[in-house]
Design an enzyme around this catalytic site. Sequence first.
Site, mmCIF file in Angstrom:
data_model
loop_
_atom_site.group_PDB
_atom_site.id
_atom_site.type_symbol
_atom_site.label_atom_id
_atom_site.label_comp_id
_atom_site.label_asym_id
_atom_site.label_seq_id
_atom_site.Cartn_x
_atom_site.Cartn_y
_atom_site.Cartn_z
ATOM 1 C CE LYS A 84 -3.818 -2.370 2.370
ATOM 2 N NZ LYS A 84 -4.739 -2.351 3.533
ATOM 3 C CE1 TYR B 145 -9.172 -3.456 0.434
ATOM 4 C CE2 TYR B 145 -8.456 -1.360 -0.467
ATOM 5 C CZ TYR B 145 -8.188 -2.525 0.241
ATOM 6 O OH TYR B 145 -6.920 -2.745 0.760
ATOM 7 C CG ASN C 217 -3.550 -2.687 7.025
ATOM 8 O OD1 ASN C 217 -3.478 -2.117 5.941
ATOM 9 N ND2 ASN C 217 -4.549 -3.491 7.335
ATOM 10 C CG HIS D 65 -4.838 -6.376 -0.568
ATOM 11 N ND1 HIS D 65 -6.079 -6.463 0.000
ATOM 12 C CD2 HIS D 65 -4.858 -7.208 -1.653
ATOM 13 C CE1 HIS D 65 -6.827 -7.308 -0.711
ATOM 14 N NE2 HIS D 65 -6.113 -7.768 -1.717
ATOM 15 C CD GLU E 188 -8.222 -9.138 -4.121
ATOM 16 O OE1 GLU E 188 -7.074 -9.576 -3.894
ATOM 17 O OE2 GLU E 188 -9.064 -8.946 -3.217
HETATM 18 N N1 UDP Z 1 -9.665 -1.079 7.419
HETATM 19 C C1 UDP Z 1 -9.749 0.040 8.211
HETATM 20 N N2 UDP Z 1 -10.508 -0.017 9.348
HETATM 21 C C2 UDP Z 1 -11.165 -1.140 9.722
HETATM 22 C C3 UDP Z 1 -11.085 -2.276 8.895
HETATM 23 C C4 UDP Z 1 -10.338 -2.213 7.758
HETATM 24 O O1 UDP Z 1 -9.148 1.073 7.907
HETATM 25 O O2 UDP Z 1 -11.828 -1.132 10.777
HETATM 26 C C5 UDP Z 1 -8.844 -1.028 6.197
HETATM 27 C C6 UDP Z 1 -7.494 -1.730 6.382
HETATM 28 O O3 UDP Z 1 -6.520 -0.996 5.648
HETATM 29 C C7 UDP Z 1 -7.755 -3.095 5.753
HETATM 30 C C8 UDP Z 1 -8.667 -2.703 4.598
HETATM 31 O O4 UDP Z 1 -9.519 -1.690 5.142
HETATM 32 O O5 UDP Z 1 -6.553 -3.708 5.333
HETATM 33 C C9 UDP Z 1 -9.500 -3.825 4.041
HETATM 34 O O6 UDP Z 1 -10.245 -4.418 5.067
HETATM 35 P P1 UDP Z 1 -10.371 -5.992 5.184
HETATM 36 O O7 UDP Z 1 -11.395 -6.317 6.207
HETATM 37 O O8 UDP Z 1 -10.551 -6.592 3.823
HETATM 38 O O9 UDP Z 1 -8.934 -6.414 5.799
HETATM 39 P P2 UDP Z 1 -7.686 -7.162 5.116
HETATM 40 O O10 UDP Z 1 -8.251 -8.187 4.169
HETATM 41 O O11 UDP Z 1 -6.850 -6.126 4.422
HETATM 42 O O12 UDP Z 1 -6.942 -7.789 6.263
HETATM 43 MG MG MG Z 2 -9.618 -7.977 2.623
#
Ligand code: UDP
Ligand code: MG
Length: 151
Positions: free
Chosen positions: A12, A52, A115, A118, A129
């Site tokens: 990211k 997303y 974080n 991805h 994707e």
């Molecule tokens: N995210 C966030 N707040 C939250 C949950 C998710 O900012 O409470 C962001 C975070 O960057 C995350 C992304 O949204 O990586 C996508 O969310 P997902 O639940 O798909 O998590 P991931 O698959 O990336 O672990």
């Molecule tokens: Mg995800």
Amino acid sequence: MSNNERTYIMIKPDGVQRGLVGKIIQRFEERGFKLTALKLVQATEAHLEQHYADLKGKGFFPGLIKYMASGPVVAMVWEGLDAVKTGRVMLGATNPLQSPVGSIRGDYCLAVGRNICHGSDSVESAEKEIGLWFPEGVNQYISALEPWIFE
Ligand code: UDP
Ligand code: MG
């Protein structure tokens, strides 16, 4: 589970800005995964909203799209045994504070909204994707390491 399962991994904008590109790539290389596509891309908000799409409606969605569009990302496809699930384990949990030390998020970040990487959450989303980020297709080649990584 196959030796050539594919996953979509993306560094990211914060991971790029913080100079963590090499370290993250190194982990996938060293684990034995094969790189089949890689590019640095400045994604549009529309493209990120597609990526997303499942999260549309969540409170954090607008902030997530702005964050992801704030700079270039490194889009990659890695291939290997159980690549999707293993990729997620290597990333850690969505919340870095709940990510074990030794995982990418557990070693390099603190906040859920920053974080740094991805990883696809299922084989089905990986294929979706990969199609979205690499409409031109990915590379196919035989890795010389294959007989040393797989029986
Ligand atoms: N995210 C966030 N707040 C939250 C949950 C998710 O900012 O409470 C962001 C975070 O960057 C995350 C992304 O949204 O990586 C996508 O969310 P997902 O639940 O798909 O998590 P991931 O698959 O990336 O672990
Ligand atoms: Mg995800």
